[in-house]
Design a protein around this motif. Structure first.
Motif, PDB file in Angstrom:
ATOM      1  N   GLY A   1      13.430  58.472 -22.364  1.00 60.32           N
ATOM      2  CA  GLY A   1      12.617  59.550 -21.811  1.00 60.32           C
ATOM      3  C   GLY A   1      13.436  60.604 -21.108  1.00 60.32           C
ATOM      4  N   HIS A   2      14.711  60.784 -21.538  1.00 62.52           N
ATOM      5  CA  HIS A   2      15.619  61.760 -20.930  1.00 62.52           C
ATOM      6  C   HIS A   2      15.808  61.494 -19.437  1.00 62.52           C
ATOM      7  CE1 HIS A   2      16.225  64.541 -24.343  1.00 62.52           C
ATOM      8  NE2 HIS A   2      15.023  64.126 -24.702  1.00 62.52           N
ATOM      9  N   GLU A   3      15.793  60.201 -19.075  1.00 57.92           N
ATOM     10  CA  GLU A   3      16.056  59.780 -17.702  1.00 57.92           C
ATOM     11  C   GLU A   3      17.009  58.595 -17.720  1.00 57.92           C
ATOM     12  OE1 GLU A   3      11.831  60.942 -15.489  1.00 57.92           O
ATOM     13  OE2 GLU A   3      12.317  58.833 -15.879  1.00 57.92           O
ATOM     14  N   CYS A   4      17.631  58.339 -16.577  1.00 60.21           N
ATOM     15  CA  CYS A   4      18.489  57.157 -16.459  1.00 60.21           C
ATOM     16  C   CYS A   4      17.676  55.911 -16.790  1.00 60.21           C
ATOM     17  CB  CYS A   4      19.053  57.076 -15.039  1.00 60.21           C
ATOM     18  SG  CYS A   4      20.121  55.638 -14.780  1.00 60.21           S
ATOM     19  N   SER A   5      18.297  54.991 -17.521  1.00 59.48           N
ATOM     20  CA  SER A   5      17.593  53.794 -17.994  1.00 59.48           C
ATOM     21  C   SER A   5      17.438  52.710 -16.929  1.00 59.48           C
ATOM     22  CB  SER A   5      18.338  53.195 -19.194  1.00 59.48           C
ATOM     23  OG  SER A   5      18.416  54.122 -20.252  1.00 59.48           O
ATOM     24  N   ILE A   6      18.122  52.871 -15.793  1.00 57.97           N
ATOM     25  CA  ILE A   6      18.014  51.865 -14.735  1.00 57.97           C
ATOM     26  C   ILE A   6      16.649  51.992 -14.067  1.00 57.97           C
ATOM     27  CG2 ILE A   6      19.005  50.986 -12.595  1.00 57.97           C
ATOM     28  CD1 ILE A   6      20.795  50.669 -15.085  1.00 57.97           C
ATOM     29  N   THR A   7      15.932  50.901 -14.010  1.00 60.52           N
ATOM     30  CA  THR A   7      14.593  50.896 -13.426  1.00 60.52           C
ATOM     31  C   THR A   7      14.625  51.460 -12.008  1.00 60.52           C
ATOM     32  OG1 THR A   7      14.107  48.912 -14.701  1.00 60.52           O
ATOM     33  CG2 THR A   7      12.598  49.438 -12.908  1.00 60.52           C
ATOM     34  N   THR A   8      13.667  52.323 -11.699  1.00 60.39           N
ATOM     35  CA  THR A   8      13.484  53.031 -10.412  1.00 60.39           C
ATOM     36  C   THR A   8      14.362  54.269 -10.274  1.00 60.39           C
ATOM     37  OG1 THR A   8      15.104  51.887  -8.981  1.00 60.39           O
ATOM     38  CG2 THR A   8      12.927  50.837  -9.272  1.00 60.39           C
ATOM     39  N   CYS A   9      15.349  54.467 -11.159  1.00 65.05           N
ATOM     40  CA  CYS A   9      16.161  55.687 -11.094  1.00 65.05           C
ATOM     41  C   CYS A   9      15.518  56.741 -11.987  1.00 65.05           C
ATOM     42  CB  CYS A   9      17.595  55.426 -11.556  1.00 65.05           C
ATOM     43  SG  CYS A   9      18.651  56.904 -11.490  1.00 65.05           S
ATOM     44  N   SER A  10      15.193  57.897 -11.412  1.00 65.07           N
ATOM     45  CA  SER A  10      14.515  58.946 -12.189  1.00 65.07           C
ATOM     46  C   SER A  10      15.418  60.150 -12.430  1.00 65.07           C
ATOM     47  CB  SER A  10      13.237  59.397 -11.461  1.00 65.07           C
ATOM     48  OG  SER A  10      13.547  59.885 -10.167  1.00 65.07           O
ATOM     49  N   GLU A  11      16.737  59.954 -12.270  1.00 65.68           N
ATOM     50  CA  GLU A  11      17.676  61.062 -12.487  1.00 65.68           C
ATOM     51  C   GLU A  11      17.594  61.536 -13.937  1.00 65.68           C
ATOM     52  OE1 GLU A  11      19.984  64.001 -12.344  1.00 65.68           O
ATOM     53  OE2 GLU A  11      19.891  62.849 -10.472  1.00 65.68           O
ATOM     54  N   HIS A  12      17.432  62.851 -14.150  1.00 66.09           N
ATOM     55  CA  HIS A  12      17.361  63.363 -15.520  1.00 66.09           C
ATOM     56  C   HIS A  12      18.214  64.611 -15.732  1.00 66.09           C
ATOM     57  CE1 HIS A  12      14.080  65.573 -13.419  1.00 66.09           C
ATOM     58  NE2 HIS A  12      14.441  66.560 -14.207  1.00 66.09           N
ATOM     59  N   THR A  13      19.118  64.874 -14.778  1.00 65.50           N
ATOM     60  CA  THR A  13      19.956  66.072 -14.898  1.00 65.50           C
ATOM     61  C   THR A  13      21.340  65.738 -15.434  1.00 65.50           C
ATOM     62  OG1 THR A  13      18.783  67.050 -13.016  1.00 65.50           O
ATOM     63  CG2 THR A  13      20.859  68.075 -13.669  1.00 65.50           C
ATOM     64  N   TYR A  14      22.031  64.778 -14.802  1.00 66.51           N
ATOM     65  CA  TYR A  14      23.388  64.422 -15.214  1.00 66.51           C
ATOM     66  C   TYR A  14      23.356  63.058 -15.904  1.00 66.51           C
ATOM     67  CZ  TYR A  14      24.426  68.186 -11.978  1.00 66.51           C
ATOM     68  OH  TYR A  14      24.451  69.396 -11.346  1.00 66.51           O
TER      69      TYR A  14
ATOM     70  N   ARG B   1      26.284  51.609 -32.568  1.00 66.26           N
ATOM     71  CA  ARG B   1      24.963  51.099 -32.934  1.00 66.26           C
ATOM     72  C   ARG B   1      23.978  51.411 -31.810  1.00 66.26           C
ATOM     73  NH1 ARG B   1      25.110  45.501 -32.831  1.00 66.26           N
ATOM     74  NH2 ARG B   1      26.937  45.738 -31.465  1.00 66.26           N
ATOM     75  N   LYS B   2      22.752  51.688 -32.191  1.00 73.49           N
ATOM     76  CA  LYS B   2      21.747  52.045 -31.189  1.00 73.49           C
ATOM     77  C   LYS B   2      21.588  50.952 -30.133  1.00 73.49           C
ATOM     78  CE  LYS B   2      16.883  53.284 -30.661  1.00 73.49           C
ATOM     79  NZ  LYS B   2      15.574  53.503 -31.333  1.00 73.49           N
ATOM     80  N   GLU B   3      21.647  49.674 -30.553  1.00 70.86           N
ATOM     81  CA  GLU B   3      21.438  48.576 -29.607  1.00 70.86           C
ATOM     82  C   GLU B   3      22.593  48.428 -28.616  1.00 70.86           C
ATOM     83  OE1 GLU B   3      22.425  46.652 -33.679  1.00 70.86           O
ATOM     84  OE2 GLU B   3      21.349  48.411 -32.903  1.00 70.86           O
ATOM     85  N   ASN B   4      23.714  49.111 -28.881  1.00 75.76           N
ATOM     86  CA  ASN B   4      24.865  49.042 -27.974  1.00 75.76           C
ATOM     87  C   ASN B   4      24.944  50.247 -27.044  1.00 75.76           C
ATOM     88  OD1 ASN B   4      27.344  47.804 -27.027  1.00 75.76           O
ATOM     89  ND2 ASN B   4      28.419  49.457 -28.097  1.00 75.76           N
ATOM     90  N   LEU B   5      23.988  51.146 -27.134  1.00 78.39           N
ATOM     91  CA  LEU B   5      24.038  52.386 -26.351  1.00 78.39           C
ATOM     92  C   LEU B   5      22.872  52.455 -25.377  1.00 78.39           C
ATOM     93  CD1 LEU B   5      24.860  54.812 -29.301  1.00 78.39           C
ATOM     94  CD2 LEU B   5      26.479  53.779 -27.701  1.00 78.39           C
ATOM     95  N   ILE B   6      23.149  52.976 -24.192  1.00 82.68           N
ATOM     96  CA  ILE B   6      22.111  53.119 -23.172  1.00 82.68           C
ATOM     97  C   ILE B   6      22.376  54.391 -22.366  1.00 82.68           C
ATOM     98  CG2 ILE B   6      23.369  51.709 -21.469  1.00 82.68           C
ATOM     99  CD1 ILE B   6      20.600  50.603 -20.588  1.00 82.68           C
ATOM    100  N   LEU B   7      21.322  55.107 -22.015  1.00 79.12           N
ATOM    101  CA  LEU B   7      21.442  56.359 -21.273  1.00 79.12           C
ATOM    102  C   LEU B   7      21.478  56.067 -19.779  1.00 79.12           C
ATOM    103  CD1 LEU B   7      21.483  59.445 -21.883  1.00 79.12           C
ATOM    104  CD2 LEU B   7      19.042  59.447 -21.352  1.00 79.12           C
ATOM    105  N   LEU B   8      22.524  56.571 -19.103  1.00 78.94           N
ATOM    106  CA  LEU B   8      22.691  56.333 -17.668  1.00 78.94           C
ATOM    107  C   LEU B   8      23.016  57.635 -16.941  1.00 78.94           C
ATOM    108  CD1 LEU B   8      24.974  53.149 -17.798  1.00 78.94           C
ATOM    109  CD2 LEU B   8      22.495  53.197 -17.436  1.00 78.94           C
ATOM    110  N   CYS B   9      22.653  57.688 -15.669  1.00 80.32           N
ATOM    111  CA  CYS B   9      23.072  58.816 -14.844  1.00 80.32           C
ATOM    112  C   CYS B   9      24.547  58.627 -14.494  1.00 80.32           C
ATOM    113  CB  CYS B   9      22.221  58.900 -13.574  1.00 80.32           C
ATOM    114  SG  CYS B   9      22.450  57.519 -12.433  1.00 80.32           S
ATOM    115  N   ASP B  10      25.153  59.644 -13.927  1.00 77.39           N
ATOM    116  CA  ASP B  10      26.583  59.599 -13.618  1.00 77.39           C
ATOM    117  C   ASP B  10      26.927  58.423 -12.690  1.00 77.39           C
ATOM    118  OD1 ASP B  10      29.313  60.886 -13.505  1.00 77.39           O
ATOM    119  OD2 ASP B  10      28.776  61.008 -11.387  1.00 77.39           O
ATOM    120  N   LYS B  11      26.099  58.209 -11.652  1.00 79.57           N
ATOM    121  CA  LYS B  11      26.363  57.135 -10.694  1.00 79.57           C
ATOM    122  C   LYS B  11      26.310  55.762 -11.363  1.00 79.57           C
ATOM    123  CE  LYS B  11      23.212  55.480  -7.923  1.00 79.57           C
ATOM    124  NZ  LYS B  11      22.213  55.305  -6.833  1.00 79.57           N
ATOM    125  N   HIS B  12      25.243  55.511 -12.125  1.00 78.98           N
ATOM    126  CA  HIS B  12      25.097  54.198 -12.739  1.00 78.98           C
ATOM    127  C   HIS B  12      26.076  54.004 -13.895  1.00 78.98           C
ATOM    128  CE1 HIS B  12      20.989  54.104 -10.722  1.00 78.98           C
ATOM    129  NE2 HIS B  12      21.652  53.084 -10.241  1.00 78.98           N
TER     130      HIS B  12
END
Length: 236
Positions: free
Chosen positions: A22-35, A49-60
Motif C-alpha cells: 500500500g505504498h507504506e512501510c510493511s512493518i505493522t504500526t509504521c505508516s511511513e510512506h515518503t522514504y 523473487r517477489k517473496e524475497n522482497l519487502i517494502l520498508l521505510c529508511d529506519k526499518h
C-alpha cells in the motif's frame, strides 16, 4: 559495503511490492510512506523473487540490515501483508469505487478548457492562476461536506492520502485568495509582486509564488498516482 553493482529489481516486480504494502512501510504500526526502500529478506541482492522482497521505510531498512529485525520477523510481516490483502478484499471493492469518484473530481478541479482542449494546473499556475480552476477549487472547498460524506474512504490507507490532497487543495486556494492576484477577465488572474518591476526582488517574488503552488501540485500528483494503484486493486 558491496563490491559490485546489484542487479536492478524489474519494474513490474517493484510495482507489485509497492502495491502489496500500500505504498507504506510493511512493518505493522509504521505508516511511513515518503522514504521507502525495497529490502531483500535473505540479503541476496540478486534474488529478486517477489517473496524475497519487502517494502520498508529508511529506519526499518537499516534495522533489517543490522538484523535488529531478523529474517524470520520480516517473513512474518510479509505474511501479515498477504493476509490483510485477502481479508480486506471486500473493503477495496467498496472503497475503491469511492476513491475512484474522488480522483475524477480532483482531476476535474485541476483542469481547465484551453481553447477547446483540456489542460491542467502546472508550473505556471502560481503566476498565471487559471480562473476556471479557481472557481472549481472554490466550489469544492465550499462544499467540503460532500467529500466528508460521500467521497472520504473508510480505509485508512486511502483516507490519509485523500485528506492530504484535500489539505493541499485548500492551501492552494488560500494562496490564490490571499495572494496579490489581479483578475481583469480572460482565462487567468495574474500574480502582482509588491516590489518594483525590473528589480531582483520582483523576479524572486514571482519565482517563490510559482514554487509555492507547483510544490503542492507535485505532491498532489504523487498522492493521486498512489490512489490510482489502490483503485486498480479493486476486486473485479
Amino acid at each position: 559495503m558491496y563490491q559490485s553493482r546489484r542487479p536492478d529489481i524489474p519494474e513490474n516486480i517493484r510495482r507489485e511490492i509497492e502495491v502489496e504494502a500500500g505504498h507504506e512501510c510493511s512493518i505493522t504500526t509504521c505508516s511511513e510512506h515518503t522514504y521507502l526502500e525495497i529490502h531483500h529478506i535473505n540479503h541476496d541482492r540478486e534474488d529478486n523473487r517477489k517473496e524475497n522482497l519487502i517494502l520498508l521505510c529508511d529506519k526499518h531498512h537499516k534495522m533489517a540490515h543490522a538484523q535488529v529485525i531478523d529474517r524470520k520477523s520480516l517473513r512474518s510481516y510479509k505474511e501479515i501483508l498477504n493476509i490483510n490483502l485477502s481479508k480486506n478484499g471486500y473493503i477495496r471493492g467498496q472503497e475503491g469505487d469511492r476513491v475512484y469518484r474522488f480522483l475524477n473530481i480532483v482531476n476535474n478541479v485541476l483542469s481547465y478548457d484551453d481553447e477547446g482542449k483540456t489542460s491542467w494546473a502546472g508550473s505556471e499556475t502560481g503566476y498565471w492562476f487559471e480562473q476556471e480552476i479557481y472557481l472549481k477549487l472554490s466550489n469544492f472547498c465550499q462544499n467540503i461536506q460532500v467529500y466528508n460524506l460521500e467521497l472520504r474512504s473508510y480505509d485508512l490507507s486511502a483516507r490519509n492520502r485523500q485528506d492530504r490532497i484535500v489539505d493541499l487543495l485548500q492551501k492552494i486556494l488560500i494562496t490564490r485568495d490571499e495572494g496579490n492576484y489581479v483578475y481583469n477577465g480572460g482565462y487567468c488572474a495574474t500574480f502582482v509582486p509588491t516590489n518594483t518591476p525590473g528589480a531582483s526582488k520582483y523576479d524572486n517574488e514571482i519565482k517563490l509564488q510559482k514554487e509555492n503552488v507547483s510544490q503542492k501540485l507535485l505532491e498532489i500528483q504523487k498522492l493521486v498516482l498512489e490512489l490510482w494503484d489502490y483503485v486498480e486493486r479493486r476486486p473485479v
